[in-house]
Scaffold this active site. Sequence first.
Site: not given
Length: 264
Positions: A241, A209
């Site tokens: 992120h 993931h």
Amino acid sequence: MKTGKVQQTLAGCVEISGKGLRSGEMGRVQLWRELAGRGMYFSFGSQSIPASIDGSNSTDKSVEVPNSDGSAGEWVQAIEETGLKVASDRDGGTHDKVAQPLNEPMLVFRKDACVAAFPSPSLQVTCGIDFAQASAIGRRWFSSGPLNKACFTKEIASSRTFCLFEEVEKMPSAGLIKKGRSIENAIVCSSSKGWLKPPLRFSDEPCRHKVLGVIGDISLFGACGSQGLLVAHIVAYKAGHALHADFVRLTVTSWLKSYMCLDQ
């Protein structure tokens, strides 16, 4: 460099509905076909926002879209069912798909987390995670090998987002998530009890993931319908992120200096 392919777009509209990961509220997202050279963008009523690094606020908890099971599997299936077609511009012409090769190593880091990229004849993504506080997750690495559609669909897209149960418990009081919603939209691991919703789709699903997250974030390097992903071997360790966004910004700056002589 040209990839030998022309830009494509959706053959029709793709629509996904479901609950948001953190709000728990129902939402709907539609993907529409677009002209060649237009590139990706988000449309909210009359507002249009390009899907570029300039629009990223570099936070790990800012995106709120239908989350399904926390993977990209539903999106891949919906796009495959709708199909793709050659994209044309307003004059009926086609545009070449362009990909940017990496010519020298690049690195960004924050404390012990990093994202690095190295010249490579093909796109590869390798991710490492370290969750010593949860032995069921542990320390793992996963590498995509040469990344293509088949690899992405079979090995990466269906990997679900994950979280630690002890962290989820704190989120409602902090206003980050509605109580219980994350259990529905993610795989959850307890530090003491292990995975609360077994079985995993892959033994290293959390690591896969993370590869999915790298692919999504780094695709923001693309513009005007070109391929956003670098032709490089990208290696991320304990990254999220925000660090991915830092890497894209560095890549954009490096590209501008190399190809537009901004360093002169």
